[in-house]
Design an enzyme around this catalytic site. Structure first.
Site, PDB file in Angstrom:
ATOM      1  N   ARG B 136      16.386 -40.509 -34.828  1.00 27.31           N
ATOM      2  CA  ARG B 136      15.974 -40.677 -36.221  1.00 27.31           C
ATOM      3  C   ARG B 136      16.983 -41.433 -37.070  1.00 27.31           C
ATOM      4  NH1 ARG B 136      14.535 -35.497 -34.919  1.00 27.31           N
ATOM      5  NH2 ARG B 136      12.327 -35.307 -34.430  1.00 27.31           N
ATOM      6  N   GLY B 196      16.865 -27.929 -29.285  1.00 29.95           N
ATOM      7  CA  GLY B 196      16.846 -27.114 -28.067  1.00 29.95           C
ATOM      8  C   GLY B 196      16.186 -25.766 -28.233  1.00 29.95           C
ATOM      9  N   GLU B 198      13.335 -24.962 -27.671  1.00 30.35           N
ATOM     10  CA  GLU B 198      12.391 -24.713 -26.567  1.00 30.35           C
ATOM     11  C   GLU B 198      13.133 -24.286 -25.304  1.00 30.35           C
ATOM     12  OE1 GLU B 198      13.229 -27.742 -27.559  1.00 30.35           O
ATOM     13  OE2 GLU B 198      11.858 -28.122 -29.212  1.00 30.35           O
ATOM     14  N   ASN B 264      12.501 -22.741 -35.339  1.00 36.16           N
ATOM     15  CA  ASN B 264      11.785 -21.535 -34.919  1.00 36.16           C
ATOM     16  C   ASN B 264      12.680 -20.563 -34.178  1.00 36.16           C
ATOM     17  OD1 ASN B 264      11.454 -23.800 -32.807  1.00 36.16           O
ATOM     18  ND2 ASN B 264      11.036 -21.952 -31.624  1.00 36.16           N
ATOM     19  N   ASP B 306       6.204 -20.961 -33.495  1.00 37.76           N
ATOM     20  CA  ASP B 306       6.931 -22.219 -33.281  1.00 37.76           C
ATOM     21  C   ASP B 306       6.955 -23.059 -34.550  1.00 37.76           C
ATOM     22  OD1 ASP B 306       8.405 -24.180 -31.931  1.00 37.76           O
ATOM     23  OD2 ASP B 306       6.606 -25.288 -31.386  1.00 37.76           O
ATOM     24  N   ASP B 308       9.008 -24.473 -36.789  1.00 36.31           N
ATOM     25  CA  ASP B 308      10.313 -24.959 -37.255  1.00 36.31           C
ATOM     26  C   ASP B 308      10.216 -25.324 -38.735  1.00 36.31           C
ATOM     27  OD1 ASP B 308      12.054 -26.040 -34.617  1.00 36.31           O
ATOM     28  OD2 ASP B 308       9.894 -25.970 -34.319  1.00 36.31           O
ATOM     29  N   ARG B 333       6.072 -26.021 -42.640  1.00 35.77           N
ATOM     30  CA  ARG B 333       5.240 -26.071 -41.432  1.00 35.77           C
ATOM     31  C   ARG B 333       4.327 -24.844 -41.392  1.00 35.77           C
ATOM     32  NH1 ARG B 333       7.664 -28.109 -35.643  1.00 35.77           N
ATOM     33  NH2 ARG B 333       6.190 -27.090 -34.240  1.00 35.77           N
ATOM     34  N   ALA B 544       3.299 -36.889 -31.847  1.00 30.41           N
ATOM     35  CA  ALA B 544       2.094 -37.589 -32.297  1.00 30.41           C
ATOM     36  C   ALA B 544       1.177 -37.828 -31.100  1.00 30.41           C
ATOM     37  CB  ALA B 544       2.463 -38.915 -32.956  1.00 30.41           C
TER      38      ALA B 544
END
Lengths: 196, 575
Positions: B136, B196, B198, B264, B306, B308, B333, B544
């Site tokens: 980004r 990280g 996940e 999350n 989840d 975040d 979110r 996306a």
């Protein structure tokens, strides 16, 4: 226990849930410091179970049943007994398929319909863990859940869906002394390909 | 002519072309980036993630406006040669543009002509597991750039040459730690937060010396034993509880506080980590000198979806309910549009309301600002639970924008989405995905009766009223928003590959351009030699694409054919 009315979906989930539990032990026997543990698989290597209670056991043809999901494996040097689990690039998927469904090239690398491929997706290097119906057809395929790439193990593990740029590298197999044996190095580059 | 002669002739001709056409090489007269310039950037530059430390994503340039935007034309493009999600804003410092791409590339370009100065290519490890192959952007300080990589290094480059000045390992990529954000630079400190969630990491925010690369401080987003709020965790869950911090923070220069969003809790099902789980799904206020946590607000407790909340809230001076509020604005979110009040040592709830459909929240406690959960829609271990919005939320990481002219907030929302999964208890294997469900079990559906998916919304934060919206029946909206003083709002984010401009006041679609790929990046505006430009990277991928794959299975008429491959597009009004 398989109940009479169990759906394919619930069966799949049950199977995968068990797989995930077993995966906890995948790296328990890591031998990163041993010479050769990070080398790519070589001709003559055996294959051993990489996860679960049978981790480390040499894989024999009867360990693979037609219709079962892939078995996860590491190569093992038969002379030094070093399991090549020092690099995740050595993760291998082994599956028994209907010999009649294999194309000629795949059949030539198989042993009694058993084929082996790299478990590392060629797109972004994630682990290919899925075995389920394709987005584009009726057959079960190997699937990477990171970005949904799918590979057909009957046809050289060619990409049938998703962003992966090329097939999974194949690992030619034979049966020697009752065990599965690797007969050549990976056909194709293992892992993701960096651009530029 | 012999073959050798022919080759020589070809080489001579090629050399001549090189010497006359290319500008590759060191950048001359590069403008050093100082704290004063970051705090008060020239109108024509875009040197921070959202241009200014307040995170508003607003450009004061107004040469391009509602009356002439229909004449907006591409003036140059540049192919990055890379696939996957191009999420970075083109960063511009006095005529020099820096773009980053997936796979850790940085490209320096002449912002006026599109000629390449230099390109840096990160040599990524062969065994790298890239769940999110993206980047980004680069942070700027003096004559250096700072790139955070997916193999979890922070790399300083010479802005003039692209040569590596220093390279510091932040964490171990083999354990699922990685970086995708644009570093935030404050007073010579390069600040990053780790990805990280996940993989069952313990999240952190860390600062490095801009000149040496030495780590100055590291603050874990999950407090350890003896630290405040550690008791919001049970047993050893805090060690693997997630709380990644993978988006760039904002900065209040008056109170010297950085505001950073936290992700999350891990794994996803809430009963796998009982407790409120601070500081997951929160905004933290930190001292950039020490990393000390000065304040926090948790958007929801015991995250199970989840969701975040990593996009840092915008800092907006707001007139609301007859008083001035130094606010933090965050379209979450978790489907709630948040207005908070920031004070030097406290973040307080002011208001919150659902900006997309949700069945998870019954309301918000008026004093504490804690949302009241409906247990029927809270994922747990052992059964499948459905909830709305989906796990990608009302808005994922793509940034909203605030216009200082209209005083509206522009939200790239996803409406009418629902999701679900079956929670399960799974042992953590370092470096392997640890979601608390099977990836193939994650659902994304369109709510019955839902007429659209993507929705660009304009909200008046002073009143809580939605002023206008533009809906996309066949596409998600997954791209950041730019607002300009020309009363324009720019956004990509749709699967039809269009880049669009809207009237910021009324929402009328004024201009659109089909691009090479889908746009999931961030538009920017800058000025060189008196001309205003709009720039965007078009390059579809990552989430996306994941949403696209899921929508394509929903029989709602969404085609799954969005080509990948990154291109930088730069536009100006035809004179």
């Amino acid at each position: 226990m398989l109940c009479p009315n169990q759906t394919r979906r619930s069966l799949l989930l049950t199977t995968l849930a068990a797989g995930a539990f077993l995966a906890a032990n995948r790296f328990a026997a890591a031998q990163e410091d041993q010479p050769g543990s990070s080398d790519r698989p070589k001709k003559g290597d055996l294959l051993v179970v990489s996860e679960g209670e049978r981790a480390g056991d040499v894989i024999k043809p009867d360990d693979l049943k037609l219709g079962d999901p892939p078995l996860h494996a590491w190569p093992k040097d038969p002379e030094t007994s070093v399991v090549r689990n020092g690099s995740r690039l050595n993760e291998i998927l082994i599956i028994r398929l209907d010999l009649a469904e294999l194309d000629e090239e795949t059949r030539s690398r198989s042993a009694e319909g058993i084929v082996a491929y790299s478990a590392i997706c060629t797109h972004a290097g994630c682990s290919v863990t899925g075995w389920l119906k394709s987005e584009t057809g009726d057959k079960d395929v190997l699937k990477c859940f990171c970005h949904n790439s799918e590979f057909d193990p009957r046809e050289r593990a060619e990409v049938v869906f998703g962003p992966a740029p090329r097939r999974l590298p194949a690992l030619p197999l034979a049966i020697a002394d009752g065990s599965l044996t690797i007969t050549a190095t990976f056909v194709g580059k293992v892992g993701a390909q960096q651009p530029g | 002519m012999t073959r050798k002669q022919w080759l020589l002739s070809g080489c001579v001709a090629f050399t001549t072309l090189i010497s006359t056409a290319a500008v590759a090489g060191p950048i001359e007269n590069y403008s050093p980036v100082t704290q004063a310039r970051l705090e008060n950037p020239e109108p024509g530059n875009w040197m921070l993630y959202r241009r200014t430390y307040d995170g508003q994503g607003y450009s004061p340039l107004q040469q391009i406006h509602t009356q002439n935007v229909k004449s907006l034309m591409p003036v140059w493009t540049f192919s990055t040669g890379v696939i996957e999600g191009h999420e970075a804003p083109p960063i511009v410092n006095n005529g020099v543009m820096f773009v980053t791409t997936p796979m850790g590339q940085v490209i320096a370009l002449d912002a006026k002509s599109g000629e390449e100065y230099w390109r840096y290519k990160r040599s990524l490890p062969e065994d790298l597991f890239q769940l999110h192959p993206t980047n980004r952007g680069v942070g700027l300080w003096q004559d250096k750039l700072y790139l955070a990589t997916t193999d979890d290094h922070l790399v300083a480059l010479d802005a003039k040459t692209g040569k590596v000045v220093w390279d510091t390992k932040v964490q171990d990529y083999k354990k699922g730690q990685y970086l995708t954000l644009m570093p935030l630079v404050v007073d010579g400190k390069v600040i990053v937060g780790g990805s990280g969630g996940e993989f069952g990491v313990r999240g952190y925010i860390a600062a490095y010396d801009a000149n040496s690369g030495k780590e100055l401080w590291r603050t874990f987003t999950i407090p350890g034993p003896g630290e405040p709020s550690h008791d919001t965790w049970t047993g050893d869950d805090w060690k693997t509880g997630g709380g990644s911090a993978w988006m760039t923070g904002n900065y209040d220069k008056d109170t010297k506080t950085i505001y950073w969003g936290v992700g999350n809790a891990a794994p996803w099902p809430g009963d796998a980590h009982p407790g409120d789980n601070l500081y997951t799904t929160s905004v933290l206020g930190l001292d950039p000198e020490t990393g000390k946590i000065k304040a926090h607000f948790q958007y929801h407790q015991n995250d199970s979806w989840d969701w975040d909340e990593v996009e840092a809230p915008m800092l907006v001076d707001l007139q609301r309910d007859g008083r001035s509020v130094k606010s933090l604005i965050h379209p979450g979110r978790n489907a709630i549009f948040w207005i908070l009040e920031r004070k030097p040592d406290k973040i307080s709830y002011v208001a919150g309301w659902p900006y997309v459909y949700t069945d998870v929240w019954k309301g918000i406690e008026p004093e504490s600002g804690k949302p009241i959960v409906d247990p029927a829609h809270k994922p747990v271990v052992g059964k499948r639970v459905e909830f709305c919005p989906s796990l990608w939320g009302g808005k994922d990481w793509p940034s909203a924008a605030y216009s200082q002219k209209t005083k509206y907030v522009y939200v790239p929302a996803m409406e009418n989405t629902c999701g679900g999964f079956s929670g399960e208890k799974v042992a953590l294997v370092p470096g392997q995905l640890w979601l608390g469900t099977k990836p193939e079990d994650i659902g994304l559906t369109i709510r019955p009766g839902g007429k659209h998916i993507g929705e660009l919304q304009a909200w008046d934060p002073a009143t809580g009223k939605k002023v206008w919206s533009h809906t996309f029946p066949k596409s998600q909206l997954f791209g950041s928003v730019l607002a300009t003083a020309g009363d324009l709002v720019f956004v990509g984010g749709t699967n039809d590959r269009y880049f669009r401009a809207f009237d910021a006041k009324g929402g009328e679609l004024l201009w659109e351009q089909k691009t090479n790929s889908g746009i999931m990046g961030m538009p920017v505006s800058y000025e060189v030699d008196g001309t205003q430009y709009i720039a965007i990277q078009s390059g579809w991928g990552v989430d996306a694409q994941r949403i696209q794959d899921a929508l394509a299975t929903q029989n709602v008429g969404v085609e799954n054919n969005v080509p990948q491959g990154g291109v930088v597009w730069v536009f100006a009004v035809k004179k």
